[in-house]
Design an enzyme around this catalytic site. Structure first.
Site, PDB file in Angstrom:
ATOM      1  N   GLY A  10       3.988  -1.808   1.513  1.00 18.20           N
ATOM      2  CA  GLY A  10       2.993  -2.847   1.774  1.00 18.20           C
ATOM      3  C   GLY A  10       3.579  -4.228   1.538  1.00 18.20           C
ATOM      4  N   ASP A  37       1.190   9.927  -4.300  1.00 19.07           N
ATOM      5  CA  ASP A  37       0.010   9.742  -3.458  1.00 19.07           C
ATOM      6  C   ASP A  37      -1.206   9.598  -4.361  1.00 19.07           C
ATOM      7  OD1 ASP A  37      -2.074   9.843  -1.655  1.00 19.07           O
ATOM      8  OD2 ASP A  37      -1.250  11.509  -0.502  1.00 19.07           O
ATOM      9  N   ALA A  61      -3.531   0.097  -1.184  1.00 21.09           N
ATOM     10  CA  ALA A  61      -4.919   0.006  -0.723  1.00 21.09           C
ATOM     11  C   ALA A  61      -5.035   0.420   0.731  1.00 21.09           C
ATOM     12  CB  ALA A  61      -5.449  -1.419  -0.891  1.00 21.09           C
ATOM     13  N   THR A  63      -6.292  -1.072   3.873  1.00 21.60           N
ATOM     14  CA  THR A  63      -6.528  -2.472   4.226  1.00 21.60           C
ATOM     15  C   THR A  63      -6.939  -2.699   5.679  1.00 21.60           C
ATOM     16  OG1 THR A  63      -4.169  -2.776   4.683  1.00 21.60           O
ATOM     17  CG2 THR A  63      -4.938  -3.291   2.444  1.00 21.60           C
ATOM     18  N   TYR A 126     -14.778  -2.210   3.746  1.00 23.15           N
ATOM     19  CA  TYR A 126     -13.559  -2.562   3.018  1.00 23.15           C
ATOM     20  C   TYR A 126     -13.891  -3.319   1.736  1.00 23.15           C
ATOM     21  CZ  TYR A 126      -9.352  -5.179   1.795  1.00 23.15           C
ATOM     22  OH  TYR A 126      -8.309  -5.753   1.110  1.00 23.15           O
ATOM     23  N   LYS A 130     -13.322  -2.009  -2.160  1.00 27.89           N
ATOM     24  CA  LYS A 130     -12.466  -2.734  -3.103  1.00 27.89           C
ATOM     25  C   LYS A 130     -13.258  -3.159  -4.343  1.00 27.89           C
ATOM     26  CE  LYS A 130      -8.756  -3.780  -2.877  1.00 27.89           C
ATOM     27  NZ  LYS A 130      -7.582  -3.059  -3.459  1.00 27.89           N
TER      28      LYS A 130
END
Length: 296
Positions: A10, A37, A61, A63, A126, A130
């Site tokens: 990422g 994982d 995350a 995303t 999303y 979060k």
């Protein structure tokens, strides 16, 4: 100081990998799928036991903001359940955790920058996933720092800067939303800030003053259209195409997920508690464009 980073590819995780070469006294470990994982917490537990870090960092995350509207189970599995598992595993080993979150926990209705104590009201899957991740981390591990960031870009990965450069090479003019305002944040700056926060933690020891949510975002606010114009101007100065950027409204560019009209994040707590100040947008964007385009 030994830091274990969940994820490797990422934008933030990759920036941490790069920053490791210029971080004296810091030893990094990384774990990424399939070997590590978050949906299989035992794999993370084994990796942490093998590396024996001082602090765990979780930038991993789901995303895909728009895709999450059609895949809520996947978003919550990683952003809430995976975050909880990471925090729990760290807590069971007596380790603190630094967890990355997002400006999407806010609805965007406020005038001016959001502070950490402002009411949260995510508008999409999303953001909700979060936010629930933030809450799960706080419950699972009292020694936690949640860093909310926004509008992340880098010389790699999928992000707004790279998209604008690609579209400018393909089209004669661009149309970009001009009624959403936020703080572009350069992933390598985020990595440097995370290391600084971890050093503050390691040097001073744990204090309840450090715990909770801290906003970590670029110091300059502008609209997507304004940011696009900065990108195109910087690209043109490096030999790229200069194309007009026309402002449009959010209504002109509908998306499956609602975006906050205002994503500005106040970094007063970051500055005062951790002594961290991110560079101005012009400097960080120039660094990014230099890496992407060089001086043609």
């Amino acid at each position: 100081m030994r830091l274990y980073v969940i994820g490797a590819e990422g934008q933030v995780a990759r920036s941490l990998r790069e920053a490791a070469t210029d971080a004296p006294g810091v030893v990094f470990g990384y774990g990424a799928r399939p070997e590590v994982d978050l949906l299989q917490p035992d794999t993370l537990a084994r990796a942490i036991d093998d590396f024996r870090p001082d602090i765990v960092i979780n930038p991993a995350a789901y995303t895909a903001v728009d895709k999450a509207e059609a895949e809520p189970e996947q978003a919550f599995a990683l952003n809430r359940d995976g975050a909880r598992a990471a925090a729990r595993i760290a807590a069971e080993r007596g380790l603190p955790i630094i967890h990355l979150s997002t400006d999407y926990v806010f609805d965007g209705a406020k005038q001016g920058p959001y502070v950490e104590s402002d009411a949260v009201a995510p508008q999409g899957v999303y953001g909700r996933s979060k936010l629930e991740g933030e809450l799960a981390v706080a419950v699972a591990n009292p020694r936690h720092i949640v860093l909310r960031t926004a509008w992340v870009y880098a010389p790699f990965g999928g992000n707004f800067v790279r998209t604008m450069l690609r579209l400018a090479a393909e089209r004669d003019r661009l149309r970009v939303v001009d009624d959403q305002r936020g703080c572009p944040t350069y992933a390598p700056d985020i990595a440097d800030a995370i290391i600084a926060v971890a050093r503050r933690w390691a040097d001073s020891g744990w204090s309840s003053q450090l715990a909770g949510v801290t906003h970590l975002a670029g110091p300059d606010a502008l609209t997507w259209c304004g940011f696009a114009r900065e990108i195109i101007a910087g690209s043109a100065a490096r030999g790229g195409r200069s194309v007009p950027v026309d402002p449009i409204s959010t209504a002109d560019y509908p998306t499956p997920a609602a975006r906050p009209a205002n994503s500005q994040l106040s970094t007063v707590r970051l500055n005062s508690t951790f002594g961290v100040h991110l560079p101005p947008m012009t400097q960080s964007l120039a660094n990014c464009l230099d890496r992407l385009l060089g001086n043609r």
